[in-house]
Design an enzyme around this catalytic site. Structure first.
Site, PDB file in Angstrom:
ATOM      1  N   HIS A   1     -40.168 -24.384 -22.652  1.00 55.95           N
ATOM      2  CA  HIS A   1     -39.137 -23.376 -22.905  1.00 55.95           C
ATOM      3  C   HIS A   1     -39.404 -22.476 -24.102  1.00 55.95           C
ATOM      4  CE1 HIS A   1     -36.787 -24.861 -19.608  1.00 55.95           C
ATOM      5  NE2 HIS A   1     -37.005 -26.085 -20.024  1.00 55.95           N
TER       6      HIS A   1
ATOM      7  N   CYS B   1     -39.847 -30.200 -25.153  1.00 56.17           N
ATOM      8  CA  CYS B   1     -38.963 -29.143 -24.643  1.00 56.17           C
ATOM      9  C   CYS B   1     -39.652 -27.798 -24.857  1.00 56.17           C
ATOM     10  CB  CYS B   1     -37.637 -29.134 -25.398  1.00 56.17           C
ATOM     11  SG  CYS B   1     -36.744 -30.688 -25.353  1.00 56.17           S
TER      12      CYS B   1
ATOM     13  N   CYS C   1     -34.442 -33.126 -17.517  1.00 54.06           N
ATOM     14  CA  CYS C   1     -35.683 -32.556 -18.059  1.00 54.06           C
ATOM     15  C   CYS C   1     -36.612 -33.668 -18.549  1.00 54.06           C
ATOM     16  CB  CYS C   1     -35.351 -31.629 -19.223  1.00 54.06           C
ATOM     17  SG  CYS C   1     -35.481 -29.887 -18.825  1.00 54.06           S
TER      18      CYS C   1
ATOM     19  N   ARG D   1     -28.568 -32.132 -17.879  1.00 53.54           N
ATOM     20  CA  ARG D   1     -29.807 -31.376 -17.676  1.00 53.54           C
ATOM     21  C   ARG D   1     -30.902 -31.877 -18.621  1.00 53.54           C
ATOM     22  NH1 ARG D   1     -33.221 -30.386 -15.401  1.00 53.54           N
ATOM     23  NH2 ARG D   1     -34.325 -28.462 -14.901  1.00 53.54           N
TER      24      ARG D   1
END
Lengths: 276, 155, 104
Positions: free
Chosen positions: A195, A191, A237, A233
């Site tokens: 991000h 992640c 992802c 989501r």
């Protein structure tokens, strides 16, 4: 290419730093420091707009659409669901704290007795089961999605206020953190790869949003009225990096949401919003 | 601006066809905008659409402002706002040039309504968004390029 | 039965700022249903009319190129607070809807 390499170096540095057993609050501060050092001109309060904080043209479209969002009728459906009494005759407002108002920013929380993270959807389902109804399926647009899309508007503007207290809660938080920083899938991304290290950077034509500010605005309505929940989501992802995700509502994703939500502490809830 | 000029050049053959049609008396340049024939919404390509709308090549105008994104967040919902400061503006039509049927909507104003319209349109491809304004029996135009990308992310 | 529109009208100086959100699928007729593989038939609003205190101020024609749940914003000079805005639409299947709101 150069940017990607820099990003990878960044990952190593940051990953190393955060892996030291730190408190959730120092994690959050460190993450904010990372973003604000990289983007001194963007206020952390604007991170609630996600990638839009980095692009005035996108933000202008968001503002134009938010003036009269196309998904208003979905919120109305959610309002009806919210107000319709459950089998016991009680409503959601009766069984959630504070009549369900200004509470969404407290979720997820760690339930000491149950020994697990409780998301807002878990709390709504507990309420349903206690009042003679069946639990909704997490990630289902027509039920949990529509209901929480409305329910969260009752907490619009509330500051995110996630608490991690006690060793078990910390374990759940650390488990979520591990998921966030672990590389996974064929593409071998975490992640954080996108991000954190590459927030504000374009991935092909897409501007990547920062992890801080993510959790204040779900569910989102993509492209107008296509409702997407936060954990849906997550699943999307993981799929994007060619990884088989744990399902929405699983302990793994609940813990991830717990850690992820903590990162947005102090930021105002934005419910509900348009995204492309 | 350059994109507009390129397009005008590219569209030259189309405009020529319209001019021929006008000369042949097939269409009349002056018309009432509210009476846009329904067929104009089904016409394919810019030349046929302009013809179906009964529009001769309108004059470029700097008094028309089109507020539309440089890059559309989502081609299914592109906010477009058109303001005409041309005196006596009575109508605004919005066209997305590369859509299968370019004419998206047209509006006529009366009884104090200003030369302003704000809406959201669908765009299939990167293309010019064109506004055609009717004022005092004449037509004016302006265009702005909107890029449409196929996006996947959003959170 | 079509769902109601939402209308918001406020005065900005001497100009009424009217915003309308219609509930309509606005199908172009060019889209395939992902599940059935069949073309989804065209279903869109054809005409829109707005009146203030019964006087027409805006007439519009549209088709499937307008986004789902169409949004319209327009401005009317000379209107005043308390006036009634009435918006009507008719779609290509003959379905129609009229809603009103007071200018705030």
């Amino acid at each position: 290419m150069k940017k990607a390499i820099l990003g990878l170096i960044g990952l190593g540095l940051l990953g190393g730093a955060v892996n030291v057993m730190a408190s959730p609050e120092s994690d959050r501060q460190e993450m904010i420091k990372y973003y604000t050092t990289k983007y001194p001109n963007i206020k952390i309060d604007d991170y609630v707009y996600g990638a839009l904080a980095f692009d005035a043209d996108s933000k202008a479209q968001y503002d134009a659409i938010m003036e009269f969002p196309p998904y208003e009728s979905v919120l109305e459906k959610g309002k009806k669901m919210w107000e319709t009494p459950l089998k016991s005759g009680k409503t959601y407002a009766d069984c959630l704290p504070n009549g369900g108002k200004n509470i969404a920013g407290n979720y997820p929380y760690f339930d000491e007795k149950a020994g697990k993270v409780v998301t807002l959807i878990d709390a709504i389902n507990a309420c349903r089961v206690a009042n003679g109804e069946q639990a909704y399926k997490p990630g289902d647009k027509a039920t949990t999605g529509t209901l929480t899309a409305y329910m969260r508007t009752l907490s619009d503007g509330m500051l995110m206020n996630i608490k991690v207290e006690g060793p078990k809660a910390l374990d759940a938080y650390e488990d979520g953190k591990k998921t966030f920083f672990s590389r996974a899938g064929q593409l071998n991304f975490s992640c954080a790869t996108c991000h954190v290290q590459n927030a504000g950077v374009r991935l092909r034509s897409e501007l990547i949003s920062p992890a801080v500010g993510h959790t204040v605005h779900w569910p989102v309505f993509r492209g107008g009225d296509n409702l997407v929940e936060l954990q849906t989501r997550y699943v999307g992802c993981f799929k994007s990096v060619r990884h088989i995700s744990a399902p929405a509502g699983s302990e793994k994703l609940n813990n991830l949401e717990y850690f992820h939500s903590y990162l947005s502490n102090g930021l105002p809830m934005k419910a509900s919003v348009f995204r492309k | 601006m350059n994109a507009l000029r390129r397009n005008v050049l590219k569209g030259a053959t189309g405009a020529g066809a319209v001019a021929v049609a006008v000369a042949a008396g097939l269409i009349t340049p002056a018309r009432v905008l509210a009476a846009t024939p329904r067929s104009a919404f089904d016409a394919k390509g810019m030349a046929d659409t302009m013809k179906a709308m009964g529009l001769a090549a309108p004059a470029d105008s700097k008094d028309i402002t089109i507020k539309a994104p440089d890059i559309a967040e989502n081609g299914a919902v592109v906010p477009v706002e058109v303001t005409s400061s041309i005196a006596g503006t009575s109508g605004i039509a919005i066209l997305a040039e590369k859509n299968a049927s370019p004419l998206v909507a047209d509006f006529s104003f009366q009884g104090g309504a200003q030369g302003f319209i704000s809406t959201r349109i669908k765009m299939a491809n990167t293309s010019l968004v064109r506004a055609v304004v009717t004022a005092g029996g004449k037509t004016y135009t302006a265009a702005k390029e909107v890029k449409v990308t196929i996006g996947g992310c959003g959170g | 039965m079509a769902e109601p529109m939402k209308i918001r009208a406020t005065m900005q100086g001497d100009v009424a700022d009217v915003k309308v959100l219609m509930n309509h699928p606005m199908e172009t007729g060019l889209r395939k249903d992902a599940k059935t593989g069949q073309m989804v038939p065209a279903h869109h609003i054809n005409t829109v009319t707005a009146k203030i205190n019964g006087n027409t101020v805006l007439e519009g024609n549209m088709a499937g190129g307008v986004s789902k749940n169409p949004y319209l914003g327009f401005k009317v000079k000379g209107a005043k607070s308390g006036d009634t805005v009435e918006v009507s639409w008719v779609d290509n299947k003959g379905d129609k809807r009229t809603d009103t709101a007071k200018i705030a």
